[in-house]
Design a protein around this motif. Structure first.
Motif, mmCIF file in Angstrom:
data_model
loop_
_atom_site.group_PDB
_atom_site.id
_atom_site.type_symbol
_atom_site.label_atom_id
_atom_site.label_comp_id
_atom_site.label_asym_id
_atom_site.label_seq_id
_atom_site.Cartn_x
_atom_site.Cartn_y
_atom_site.Cartn_z
ATOM 1 N N ASN A 148 0.814 -1.214 0.000
ATOM 2 C CA ASN A 148 0.000 0.000 0.000
ATOM 3 C C ASN A 148 0.846 1.261 0.000
ATOM 4 O OD1 ASN A 148 0.929 -0.480 2.537
ATOM 5 N ND2 ASN A 148 -1.063 -0.506 3.550
ATOM 6 N N GLY B 118 -3.979 -9.908 16.558
ATOM 7 C CA GLY B 118 -5.072 -9.803 15.589
ATOM 8 C C GLY B 118 -4.981 -8.550 14.741
ATOM 9 N N ASP C 154 -2.837 -5.831 11.862
ATOM 10 C CA ASP C 154 -2.315 -5.949 10.490
ATOM 11 C C ASP C 154 -1.061 -6.812 10.451
ATOM 12 O OD1 ASP C 154 -4.251 -4.344 9.355
ATOM 13 O OD2 ASP C 154 -3.083 -2.510 9.585
ATOM 14 N N SER C 155 -0.156 -6.588 11.393
ATOM 15 C CA SER C 155 1.121 -7.324 11.357
ATOM 16 C C SER C 155 0.875 -8.811 11.526
ATOM 17 C CB SER C 155 2.056 -6.855 12.474
ATOM 18 O OG SER C 155 2.342 -5.509 12.318
ATOM 19 N N GLU D 22 -0.886 -10.196 8.320
ATOM 20 C CA GLU D 22 -0.001 -10.113 7.146
ATOM 21 C C GLU D 22 1.142 -11.129 7.263
ATOM 22 O OE1 GLU D 22 0.489 -6.147 4.948
ATOM 23 O OE2 GLU D 22 2.200 -6.261 6.280
ATOM 24 N N HIS E 26 -5.891 -15.195 18.894
ATOM 25 C CA HIS E 26 -6.241 -13.789 19.162
ATOM 26 C C HIS E 26 -7.081 -13.708 20.436
ATOM 27 C CE1 HIS E 26 -7.044 -9.673 18.710
ATOM 28 N NE2 HIS E 26 -8.215 -9.766 18.097
ATOM 29 N N ARG E 27 -6.852 -12.641 21.198
ATOM 30 C CA ARG E 27 -7.507 -12.556 22.522
ATOM 31 C C ARG E 27 -8.973 -12.135 22.450
ATOM 32 N NH1 ARG E 27 -4.306 -7.346 25.083
ATOM 33 N NH2 ARG E 27 -4.971 -5.797 23.580
ATOM 34 N N ARG E 28 -9.421 -11.697 21.257
ATOM 35 C CA ARG E 28 -10.843 -11.345 21.109
ATOM 36 C C ARG E 28 -11.475 -12.235 20.043
ATOM 37 N NH1 ARG E 28 -11.839 -6.200 19.068
ATOM 38 N NH2 ARG E 28 -9.712 -5.906 18.299
ATOM 39 N N ARG F 161 -8.453 -7.033 14.442
ATOM 40 C CA ARG F 161 -8.269 -5.595 14.301
ATOM 41 C C ARG F 161 -7.773 -5.267 12.884
ATOM 42 N NH1 ARG F 161 -6.823 -1.508 17.897
ATOM 43 N NH2 ARG F 161 -7.089 -2.927 19.647
ATOM 44 N N GLN G 4 -6.938 -4.876 8.816
ATOM 45 C CA GLN G 4 -7.731 -4.368 7.684
ATOM 46 C C GLN G 4 -8.521 -5.518 7.050
ATOM 47 O OE1 GLN G 4 -4.913 -2.543 4.867
ATOM 48 N NE2 GLN G 4 -3.567 -2.287 6.621
ATOM 49 N N ARG H 226 -0.455 4.205 11.928
ATOM 50 C CA ARG H 226 0.977 3.986 11.688
ATOM 51 C C ARG H 226 1.161 3.205 10.398
ATOM 52 N NH1 ARG H 226 0.552 4.044 17.235
ATOM 53 N NH2 ARG H 226 1.695 5.842 18.023
ATOM 54 N N GLN H 227 1.545 3.920 9.351
ATOM 55 C CA GLN H 227 1.752 3.340 8.030
ATOM 56 C C GLN H 227 3.064 3.887 7.481
ATOM 57 O OE1 GLN H 227 -0.730 1.420 5.997
ATOM 58 N NE2 GLN H 227 -1.426 1.006 8.048
HETATM 59 P P1 NAP Z 1 -1.641 -3.405 16.586
HETATM 60 O O1 NAP Z 1 -2.434 -2.858 15.463
HETATM 61 O O2 NAP Z 1 -1.495 -2.611 17.838
HETATM 62 O O3 NAP Z 1 -2.247 -4.843 16.937
HETATM 63 C C1 NAP Z 1 -1.742 -5.586 18.007
HETATM 64 C C2 NAP Z 1 -2.573 -6.818 18.184
HETATM 65 O O4 NAP Z 1 -2.040 -7.588 19.255
HETATM 66 C C3 NAP Z 1 -4.025 -6.523 18.517
HETATM 67 O O5 NAP Z 1 -4.879 -7.394 17.824
HETATM 68 C C4 NAP Z 1 -4.080 -6.739 20.026
HETATM 69 O O6 NAP Z 1 -5.337 -7.222 20.463
HETATM 70 C C5 NAP Z 1 -3.049 -7.829 20.223
HETATM 71 N N1 NAP Z 1 -2.407 -7.783 21.546
HETATM 72 C C6 NAP Z 1 -1.892 -6.713 22.193
HETATM 73 N N2 NAP Z 1 -1.364 -7.083 23.382
HETATM 74 C C7 NAP Z 1 -1.572 -8.414 23.485
HETATM 75 C C8 NAP Z 1 -1.270 -9.357 24.486
HETATM 76 N N3 NAP Z 1 -0.629 -9.025 25.604
HETATM 77 N N4 NAP Z 1 -1.632 -10.636 24.274
HETATM 78 C C9 NAP Z 1 -2.265 -10.989 23.132
HETATM 79 N N5 NAP Z 1 -2.582 -10.143 22.145
HETATM 80 C C10 NAP Z 1 -2.225 -8.857 22.328
HETATM 81 O O7 NAP Z 1 -0.113 -3.726 16.144
HETATM 82 P P2 NAP Z 1 0.483 -4.192 14.716
HETATM 83 O O8 NAP Z 1 -0.374 -5.176 14.050
HETATM 84 O O9 NAP Z 1 1.915 -4.528 15.007
HETATM 85 O O10 NAP Z 1 0.453 -2.851 13.854
HETATM 86 C C11 NAP Z 1 1.140 -1.678 14.325
HETATM 87 C C12 NAP Z 1 0.797 -0.524 13.384
HETATM 88 O O11 NAP Z 1 1.362 -0.763 12.085
HETATM 89 C C13 NAP Z 1 -0.711 -0.391 13.165
HETATM 90 O O12 NAP Z 1 -1.013 0.975 13.060
HETATM 91 C C14 NAP Z 1 -0.959 -1.093 11.849
HETATM 92 O O13 NAP Z 1 -2.084 -0.613 11.142
HETATM 93 C C15 NAP Z 1 0.350 -0.782 11.096
HETATM 94 N N6 NAP Z 1 0.627 -1.836 10.089
HETATM 95 C C16 NAP Z 1 0.102 -1.666 8.845
HETATM 96 C C17 NAP Z 1 0.333 -2.633 7.872
HETATM 97 C C18 NAP Z 1 -0.255 -2.428 6.503
HETATM 98 O O14 NAP Z 1 -0.883 -1.417 6.260
HETATM 99 N N7 NAP Z 1 -0.100 -3.357 5.581
HETATM 100 C C19 NAP Z 1 1.070 -3.772 8.177
HETATM 101 C C20 NAP Z 1 1.575 -3.922 9.463
HETATM 102 C C21 NAP Z 1 1.339 -2.947 10.424
HETATM 103 P P3 NAP Z 1 -6.642 -6.269 20.443
HETATM 104 O O15 NAP Z 1 -7.068 -6.212 18.992
HETATM 105 O O16 NAP Z 1 -7.589 -6.990 21.313
HETATM 106 O O17 NAP Z 1 -6.199 -4.960 20.997
#
Ligand code: NAP
Length: 312
Positions: A56, A158, A160-161, A164, A180-182, A186, A188, A290-291
């Motif tokens: 993206n 759950g 994007d990371s 993906e 996933h805990r829910r 979360r 996309q 965060r993108q």
């Molecule tokens: P994130 O969006 O903060 O998601 C973290 C996930 O881990 C959530 O589903 C959360 O659950 C879960 N979680 C958090 N603490 C936990 C725990 N102690 N035990 C179990 N599960 C736990 O982090 P991310 O996926 O690393 O992404 C980081 C940022 O980068 C985001 O803004 C994301 O959009 C962006 N990103 C974008 C892309 C893309 O556009 N292709 C790719 C990668 C990352 P809950 O859902 O219940 O909170």
């Protein structure tokens, strides 16, 4: 750079962190004729360099490999004269004039600083996580996925990371179970749809990892607990990839740099922090999205604001 050189030359701009935000700030700083150095403890690109494919980021309709995009940004920054130094910042004095940055025993001086240190994977802090780190527990599918050919794998999270990287791991693994805990992701929708359609991907909902267990060869199983009914279970697996969100890499900063409750740097819309001459850009900043796309935008804005600040 020798100790002496580092001490005597005052940079117009020091950029701490060489991910997409830092490298873009380097492109703009170098191109504006500012004496600029980017300080990065790892390879250029940060988290983006650890992403297999970025789909993206505008300009690449087929997607682009994270390491390739990172190297292109690095080449562009250095082509415009920004220096790149491999250094882990240990301490800073940002209220001094000039500002002082210490790394690997050397002292760097700057008229302005952009903090673009990004964020790093959050730990689950469960038994076995640290013990098996590097022996089956990983935070980087792109780096370690190929070691797990034919294995059953667990991905935690759950977002994007998680989704993906679970999809990426299906290139190697026999199966990938997302825990996933829910009961809803979360991530996309486009990623959710792809994961649901992939026969190698399974989901375990409403569950958390309680323990990662194994033997001298590495990880063998995850012990899980259903958070709704308390039921406990076990998933046999050869590896666990943890994507439980990120925490900002801001520990080295003084209290004078205002931060949110979860330690992300607070800025105004000009990306100025609470200390004059110190700006922040990218994932280390308090913000809702965060993108890579907005990280590079912020890198550009921060460097332009530095130019204006120095001109004042
Ligand atoms: P994130 O969006 O903060 O998601 C973290 C996930 O881990 C959530 O589903 C959360 O659950 C879960 N979680 C958090 N603490 C936990 C725990 N102690 N035990 C179990 N599960 C736990 O982090 P991310 O996926 O690393 O992404 C980081 C940022 O980068 C985001 O803004 C994301 O959009 C962006 N990103 C974008 C892309 C893309 O556009 N292709 C790719 C990668 C990352 P809950 O859902 O219940 O909170």
């Amino acid at each position: 750079m020798s100790d002496n050189q580092a001490q005597t030359s005052v940079y117009d701009l020091i950029i701490i962190g060489g991910g997409p935000a830092g490298l873009t700030a380097g492109i703009y700083g170098g191109r504006a004729g500012l004496k600029t150095v980017i300080m990065e403890q790892g390879i250029p690109g940060g988290q983006a360099a650890q992403t297999e494919k970025i789909e993206n980021f505008p300009g690449f309709p087929e997607g682009i490999d994270g390491p390739e995009l990172s190297m292109k940004m690095y080449e562009q920054a250095t082509r415009f004269g920004a220096e790149f130094t491999n250094a882990s910042v240990e301490s800073v004095d940002l209220e001094a004039t000039p500002k002082v940055i210490r790394a690997y025993g050397e002292t760097y001086l700057a008229r302005a600083v952009i903090i673009a240190t990004g964020a790093k994977p959050r730990r689950l802090n469960v038994p076995g996580e640290e013990e098996y780190s590097g022996r089956g527990v990983s935070y980087c599918a792109t780096c370690d996925g190929a070691f797990f050919k034919g294995e059953d794998l667990v991905v935690v999270g759950g977002g994007d990371s998680a989704v993906e990287e679970a999809l990426f791991l299906t290139h190697y693994a026999k199966s990938v179970t997302i825990v996933h805990r829910r009961d809803e992701l979360r991530a996309q929708k486009v990623l959710q749809d792809r994961a649901s359609a992939n026969p190698k991907v399974n989901f375990i909902w409403n569950s958390v990892i309680e323990k990662i267990d194994g033997d001298d060869k590495g990880v063998r199983r995850c012990l899980i607990r259903n958070v709704v009914n308390g039921e406990k279970g076990e998933i046999p697996c050869g590896g666990v990839f943890i994507y439980a969100g990120t925490a900002p890499a801001t520990e080295f900063l003084p209290a004078s740099i205002a931060r949110s409750q979860d330690r992300y740097i607070v800025t105004n819309e000009n990306l100025e922090t609470s200390v004059a001459g110190v700006f922040a850009a990218g994932d280390c900043r308090a913000k809702p999205v965060r993108q890579v796309a907005n990280a590079v935008g912020e890198g550009a804005v921060a460097a332009i604001m530095v130019e204006k600040y120095l001109a004042r």
